[in-house]
Design a protein around this motif. Structure first.
Motif, mmCIF file in Angstrom:
data_model
loop_
_atom_site.group_PDB
_atom_site.id
_atom_site.type_symbol
_atom_site.label_atom_id
_atom_site.label_comp_id
_atom_site.label_asym_id
_atom_site.label_seq_id
_atom_site.Cartn_x
_atom_site.Cartn_y
_atom_site.Cartn_z
ATOM 1 N N SER A 1 35.355 20.621 -100.236
ATOM 2 C CA SER A 1 35.669 20.834 -101.651
ATOM 3 C C SER A 1 36.164 19.534 -102.286
ATOM 4 C CB SER A 1 36.707 21.947 -101.814
ATOM 5 O OG SER A 1 37.984 21.548 -101.354
ATOM 6 N N LEU A 2 36.943 18.741 -101.546
ATOM 7 C CA LEU A 2 37.369 17.437 -102.057
ATOM 8 C C LEU A 2 36.167 16.523 -102.278
ATOM 9 C CD1 LEU A 2 40.552 16.676 -99.936
ATOM 10 C CD2 LEU A 2 40.460 16.887 -102.407
ATOM 11 N N TRP A 3 35.280 16.482 -101.307
ATOM 12 C CA TRP A 3 34.114 15.597 -101.380
ATOM 13 C C TRP A 3 33.207 15.949 -102.551
ATOM 14 C CZ3 TRP A 3 32.452 11.100 -100.034
ATOM 15 C CH2 TRP A 3 31.085 10.806 -100.032
ATOM 16 N N LYS A 4 33.024 17.241 -102.785
ATOM 17 C CA LYS A 4 32.096 17.679 -103.820
ATOM 18 C C LYS A 4 32.696 17.657 -105.221
ATOM 19 C CE LYS A 4 29.498 20.704 -100.694
ATOM 20 N NZ LYS A 4 29.146 22.109 -100.351
ATOM 21 N N LYS A 5 34.016 17.620 -105.315
ATOM 22 C CA LYS A 5 34.667 17.688 -106.620
ATOM 23 C C LYS A 5 35.435 16.407 -106.933
ATOM 24 C CE LYS A 5 33.793 22.094 -107.862
ATOM 25 N NZ LYS A 5 33.351 22.564 -109.183
ATOM 26 N N VAL A 6 36.709 16.379 -106.538
ATOM 27 C CA VAL A 6 37.582 15.303 -106.995
ATOM 28 C C VAL A 6 37.123 13.928 -106.525
ATOM 29 C CG1 VAL A 6 39.216 15.492 -105.074
ATOM 30 C CG2 VAL A 6 40.010 14.676 -107.299
ATOM 31 N N GLN A 7 36.567 13.836 -105.313
ATOM 32 C CA GLN A 7 36.140 12.522 -104.813
ATOM 33 C C GLN A 7 34.855 12.026 -105.469
ATOM 34 O OE1 GLN A 7 36.128 12.923 -100.518
ATOM 35 N NE2 GLN A 7 38.337 12.665 -100.387
ATOM 36 N N ARG A 8 34.157 12.885 -106.186
ATOM 37 C CA ARG A 8 32.985 12.433 -106.933
ATOM 38 C C ARG A 8 33.392 11.502 -108.066
ATOM 39 N NH1 ARG A 8 28.883 11.208 -106.027
ATOM 40 N NH2 ARG A 8 27.892 11.793 -108.009
ATOM 41 N N ILE A 9 34.619 11.659 -108.563
ATOM 42 C CA ILE A 9 35.046 10.865 -109.725
ATOM 43 C C ILE A 9 35.153 9.378 -109.395
ATOM 44 C CG2 ILE A 9 36.921 10.513 -111.382
ATOM 45 C CD1 ILE A 9 37.254 13.572 -111.395
ATOM 46 N N PRO A 10 35.883 8.961 -108.346
ATOM 47 C CA PRO A 10 35.898 7.520 -108.047
ATOM 48 C C PRO A 10 34.524 6.967 -107.679
ATOM 49 C CG PRO A 10 36.972 8.776 -106.299
ATOM 50 C CD PRO A 10 36.792 9.705 -107.452
ATOM 51 N N LEU A 11 33.706 7.775 -107.033
ATOM 52 C CA LEU A 11 32.369 7.294 -106.669
ATOM 53 C C LEU A 11 31.507 7.077 -107.906
ATOM 54 C CD1 LEU A 11 31.751 9.513 -103.522
ATOM 55 C CD2 LEU A 11 32.159 7.050 -103.557
ATOM 56 N N LEU A 12 31.608 7.975 -108.888
ATOM 57 C CA LEU A 12 30.868 7.791 -110.133
ATOM 58 C C LEU A 12 31.409 6.601 -110.919
ATOM 59 C CD1 LEU A 12 30.290 11.465 -111.302
ATOM 60 C CD2 LEU A 12 28.517 9.742 -110.953
ATOM 61 N N LEU A 13 32.731 6.450 -110.951
ATOM 62 C CA LEU A 13 33.300 5.312 -111.664
ATOM 63 C C LEU A 13 32.823 3.990 -111.067
ATOM 64 C CD1 LEU A 13 36.921 6.605 -112.286
ATOM 65 C CD2 LEU A 13 35.268 5.963 -114.044
ATOM 66 N N GLU A 14 32.605 3.974 -109.766
ATOM 67 C CA GLU A 14 32.098 2.763 -109.113
ATOM 68 C C GLU A 14 30.692 2.425 -109.596
ATOM 69 O OE1 GLU A 14 32.482 1.062 -104.630
ATOM 70 O OE2 GLU A 14 31.392 2.937 -104.832
ATOM 71 N N GLU A 15 29.954 3.439 -110.056
ATOM 72 C CA GLU A 15 28.590 3.223 -110.533
ATOM 73 C C GLU A 15 28.533 2.826 -112.006
ATOM 74 O OE1 GLU A 15 26.420 6.791 -109.731
ATOM 75 O OE2 GLU A 15 26.793 6.719 -107.572
ATOM 76 N N ILE A 16 29.662 2.905 -112.709
ATOM 77 C CA ILE A 16 29.692 2.613 -114.144
ATOM 78 C C ILE A 16 30.105 1.162 -114.350
ATOM 79 C CG2 ILE A 16 30.868 3.146 -116.318
ATOM 80 C CD1 ILE A 16 31.096 6.041 -115.331
ATOM 81 N N ASP A 17 29.213 0.369 -114.899
ATOM 82 C CA ASP A 17 29.511 -1.042 -115.140
ATOM 83 C C ASP A 17 30.233 -1.270 -116.462
ATOM 84 O OD1 ASP A 17 28.363 -1.892 -112.756
ATOM 85 O OD2 ASP A 17 26.366 -2.029 -113.635
ATOM 86 N N LYS A 18 30.307 -0.253 -117.308
ATOM 87 C CA LYS A 18 30.955 -0.385 -118.614
ATOM 88 C C LYS A 18 32.478 -0.331 -118.458
ATOM 89 C CE LYS A 18 26.908 2.139 -120.076
ATOM 90 N NZ LYS A 18 26.332 3.453 -120.400
ATOM 91 N N PRO A 19 33.215 -0.943 -119.378
ATOM 92 C CA PRO A 19 34.676 -0.897 -119.295
ATOM 93 C C PRO A 19 35.206 0.532 -119.406
ATOM 94 C CG PRO A 19 33.960 -2.624 -120.809
ATOM 95 C CD PRO A 19 32.746 -1.822 -120.471
ATOM 96 N N VAL A 20 36.160 0.854 -118.541
ATOM 97 C CA VAL A 20 36.810 2.171 -118.550
ATOM 98 C C VAL A 20 38.310 1.939 -118.736
ATOM 99 C CG1 VAL A 20 37.226 4.318 -117.295
ATOM 100 C CG2 VAL A 20 35.037 3.100 -117.013
ATOM 101 N N ILE A 21 38.864 2.545 -119.781
ATOM 102 C CA ILE A 21 40.261 2.330 -120.157
ATOM 103 C C ILE A 21 41.038 3.629 -119.973
ATOM 104 C CG2 ILE A 21 41.829 1.688 -122.031
ATOM 105 C CD1 ILE A 21 39.369 0.305 -123.365
ATOM 106 N N ALA A 22 42.142 3.565 -119.240
ATOM 107 C CA ALA A 22 43.044 4.710 -119.133
ATOM 108 C C ALA A 22 44.140 4.558 -120.179
ATOM 109 C CB ALA A 22 43.657 4.790 -117.742
ATOM 110 N N LYS A 23 44.386 5.630 -120.938
ATOM 111 C CA LYS A 23 45.473 5.662 -121.923
ATOM 112 C C LYS A 23 46.528 6.629 -121.395
ATOM 113 C CE LYS A 23 44.884 7.560 -126.040
ATOM 114 N NZ LYS A 23 44.434 7.697 -127.443
#
Length: 271
Positions: free
Chosen positions: A91-113
């Motif tokens: 469940s971790l692999w299919k859900k929450v851990q998908r987020i850092p893996l997808l962010l690694e694929e995004i070359d655009k700037p990502v800003i946390a507020k």
């Protein structure tokens, strides 16, 4: 209202975690929508910058403990004939851990507020972003240890890459809650902003990046990330290939002409 809101305005995408009644603790629906939104950011040529923020009084308090205890949301698995431990891992692999893996694929700037509380996996989601704008009154904590958990979404990966390894271990071992200023001093956040100025500061920064040469910005992010795992020779070889590409772009030609015409400052002179 859905547990996560996604909108795009003038090439700037915004993800808003939308469970303010629970300080935006993760739900299964929130994570599904988060994954879908990140895929859109990754794949859309109309999006230049992504902002991640929380609704209500805080950024994100991490996973929903009530859902965890009840086996609901992203903690739930319908798989049969495997142990509970394997179900939880899947469940971790299919859900929450998908987020850092997808962010690694995004070359655009990502800003946390970040405002209010950013705890546990909520803090780690901010650490995965490229830039962190933080309200002066915010509180940050790697709070997993308080409930006898480990950082299952990548906190043990991201935190020691932003600060000293010993301080990362201290935060993970103790669950210490720190102020925004302390987080800045430890290298966890990029900027600390007065609370009332946070929204405008993030918007101005996002607009500045969205108005810049997009291919160069994306190549810079990719080069910084990939060079962390390269030796010097490989990094230089990699960036020379990117240089050859961006020098063919219209943005480069326009930038050179603007400098020649003295329409933009050179070498940091002026505003």
């Amino acid at each position: 209202m859905p547990d996560l809101l996604f909108e795009v305005n003038d090439n700037i995408a915004t993800i808003t975690l939308n469970r303010p009644e629970s300080l935006n603790a993760f739900s299964g629906e929130m994570l599904d929508l988060w994954i879908d939104s990140l895929e859109q950011v990754r794949d859309s040529n109309e999006i230049a910058v992504l902002i991640v923020q929380g609704a209500g009084k805080g950024f994100c308090s991490g996973g929903d403990i009530k859902e965890m205890m009840a086996g609901r949301g992203f903690y739930k698995s319908d798989e049969d004939n495997i142990s509970k431990g394997v179900k939880r891992k899947n469940s971790l692999w299919k859900k929450v851990q998908r987020i850092p893996l997808l962010l690694e694929e995004i070359d655009k700037p990502v800003i946390a507020k970040i405002h209010g509380a950013a705890f546990g996996a909520g803090l780690d989601m901010a650490l995965m972003c490229d830039i962190r704008f933080t309200a002066e009154s915010a509180k940050l904590s790697e709070s997993y240890i308080k409930v006898g958990l480990v950082p299952g979404d990548g906190g043990a990966y991201f935190l020691p890459r932003l600060m000293n390894r010993d301080m990362a271990l201290h935060m993970l071992w103790t669950g210490e809650a720190i102020s925004a200023q302390e987080a800045l001093e430890r290298g966890m956040v990029t900027f600390v902003i007065p609370d009332e100025e946070l929204d405008q500061a993030v918007q101005d920064y996002a607009e500045k990046l969205a108005g810049g040469p997009q291919l160069a910005i994306q190549f810079i992010k990719r080069a910084v990330n990939q060079s962390a795992d390269m030796n010097l020779r490989s990094s230089l070889d990699y960036i020379s290939s990117k240089m050859a590409i961006v020098m063919e772009e219209e943005d480069h030609a326009e930038g050179v002409q603007a400098v020649m015409d003295k329409r933009i400052p050179v070498f940091g002179k002026g505003e």
